[in-house]
Design a protein around this motif. Structure first.
Motif, mmCIF file in Angstrom:
data_model
loop_
_atom_site.group_PDB
_atom_site.id
_atom_site.type_symbol
_atom_site.label_atom_id
_atom_site.label_comp_id
_atom_site.label_asym_id
_atom_site.label_seq_id
_atom_site.Cartn_x
_atom_site.Cartn_y
_atom_site.Cartn_z
ATOM 1 N N SER A 275 27.955 30.607 42.348
ATOM 2 C CA SER A 275 28.221 31.755 43.226
ATOM 3 C C SER A 275 29.188 32.697 42.521
ATOM 4 O O SER A 275 30.100 32.248 41.828
ATOM 5 C CB SER A 275 28.835 31.307 44.560
ATOM 6 N N THR A 276 28.991 33.977 42.712
ATOM 7 C CA THR A 276 29.913 34.964 42.159
ATOM 8 C C THR A 276 30.991 35.296 43.194
ATOM 9 O O THR A 276 30.881 34.933 44.374
ATOM 10 C CB THR A 276 29.169 36.255 41.784
ATOM 11 N N ALA A 277 32.009 36.011 42.752
ATOM 12 C CA ALA A 277 33.050 36.461 43.681
ATOM 13 C C ALA A 277 32.456 37.375 44.744
ATOM 14 O O ALA A 277 32.881 37.357 45.911
ATOM 15 C CB ALA A 277 34.158 37.174 42.918
ATOM 16 N N GLU A 278 31.461 38.164 44.351
ATOM 17 C CA GLU A 278 30.806 39.044 45.315
ATOM 18 C C GLU A 278 30.063 38.236 46.378
ATOM 19 O O GLU A 278 30.035 38.606 47.558
ATOM 20 C CB GLU A 278 29.831 39.996 44.596
ATOM 21 N N ASP A 279 29.441 37.120 45.967
ATOM 22 C CA ASP A 279 28.780 36.234 46.928
ATOM 23 C C ASP A 279 29.787 35.696 47.940
ATOM 24 O O ASP A 279 29.557 35.697 49.154
ATOM 25 C CB ASP A 279 28.121 35.049 46.211
ATOM 26 N N LEU A 280 30.930 35.207 47.431
ATOM 27 C CA LEU A 280 31.966 34.651 48.301
ATOM 28 C C LEU A 280 32.515 35.708 49.250
ATOM 29 O O LEU A 280 32.756 35.443 50.428
ATOM 30 C CB LEU A 280 33.107 34.064 47.467
#
Length: 324
Positions: A275-280
């Motif tokens: 997961s990316t930071a944008e996903d989180l």
């Protein structure tokens, strides 16, 4: 209840006639109130009620609305902190297990998709939602994701990882949509959740003085057929997860702890990242810069604790020579 469901509060310029504040109408009229604001008193994981503020003026300014909403959050955090301290000072914790066969989001997903679901972790989301990281087995991840996406009680869903036979989904659930959400809204802490063709099972920790019968009755209003499967007191010393969680919250703010847990469960620290930071950020309803800020601060605090307690590097144990 409307303010709790909305998550941001309600402001009306005509308190005497507004249906949303009908329960407060008599008090408003007696006090000469015209405008009224009702905002949630909410902690990081549960709502504790509402804060009602009346004014003799016709309406609240935008600044006043912001201040009242912020006051509700501050009171909610204070209540949550007091409850947490009380639980930590109590020698025992009451663990209760509830079961339901229908009506709850995860129960329906398991039955209609023919799969088994188990909880990996749960963190607070935006607007009183919770984000559940659930492991899916027995059905294609995309099919379960699509079913959840079309469910009214689900505000977000994505596949974190898919390994063929097993997958992990991040599922944002709205208040009242799942049995676990209802337990949290009544002050419980989710310890485990599982669902299969036979229904859903939720294990929660509650304060020892909790009236379990009253809690069950409250849950039954939203989820008819819910039953109490088990109830037992556990010694605080046996609560390894609770001790770890308490030490985590001692070092971090609630938001930092929530972001760190979300990053762990979403595979943010795996290589390659799942997961990316944008996903989180999307999962938790915050901006990417805000998430990065909380995550970096949390990592800094934990690393400082580990390094300070490590005693430094031993000069007699140099880096191994990896050239050979």
């Amino acid at each position: 209840q409307a303010a709790l469901d909305d998550g941001t509060g309600l402001f009306t310029p005509a308190a005497s006639a507004a249906p949303a504040v009908a329960a407060l109408r008599e008090h408003a009229a007696a006090a000469g109130v015209q405008a009224m604001g009702v905002v949630p008193v909410a902690g990081p994981e549960a709502a504790h009620g509402v804060l009602a503020v009346g004014a003799s003026t016709a309406r609240f300014s935008q600044r006043e609305r912001t201040l009242i909403t912020d006051l509700g959050r501050r009171v909610g955090r204070a209540v949550a902190l007091a409850e947490q301290r009380h639980r930590l000072l109590t020698d025992t914790v009451l663990e209760v297990t509830f079961e339901v066969r229908a009506g709850s989001v995860f129960a329906r997903a398991a039955v209609e998709q023919g799969c088994d679901l188990s909880l990996e972790g749960v963190v607070p989301g935006d607007r009183q939602t919770l984000v559940f990281f659930v492991r899916i087995a027995g059905a294609p991840a995309d099919g379960v994701r699509d079913w959840l996406h079309d469910h009214d009680g689900v505000v977000s869903v994505r596949v974190v990882r898919d390994q063929g036979g097993e997958a992990v989904l991040a599922v944002g659930v709205a208040p009242g949509a799942d049995l676990a959400m209802a337990v949290v809204s009544h002050g419980g802490t989710i310890r485990d959740l599982s669902a299969g063709p036979g229904g859903e099972r939720v294990v929660a920790g509650v304060a020892p003085e909790t009236d379990v019968r009253a809690l069950l009755d409250a849950l039954a209003t939203a989820f008819p057929g819910v039953s109490l499967a088990a109830k037992r007191e556990r010694a605080r010393g046996d609560e390894t997860g609770q001790r770890d969680g308490a030490s985590l919250h001692d070092a971090l703010t609630d938001k930092q702890a929530a972001v760190l847990r979300a990053a762990f469960h979403a595979g943010y620290f795996e290589w390659p990242r799942e997961s990316t930071a944008e996903d989180l950020a999307a999962d938790m309803g915050v901006t990417a810069p805000t998430l990065h800020n909380h995550l970096r601060r949390a990592q800094q605090k934990l690393l400082a604790t580990v390094i300070d307690s490590d005693g430094g590097c031993d000069p007699d144990t140099p880096w191994p020579d990896t050239r050979q």
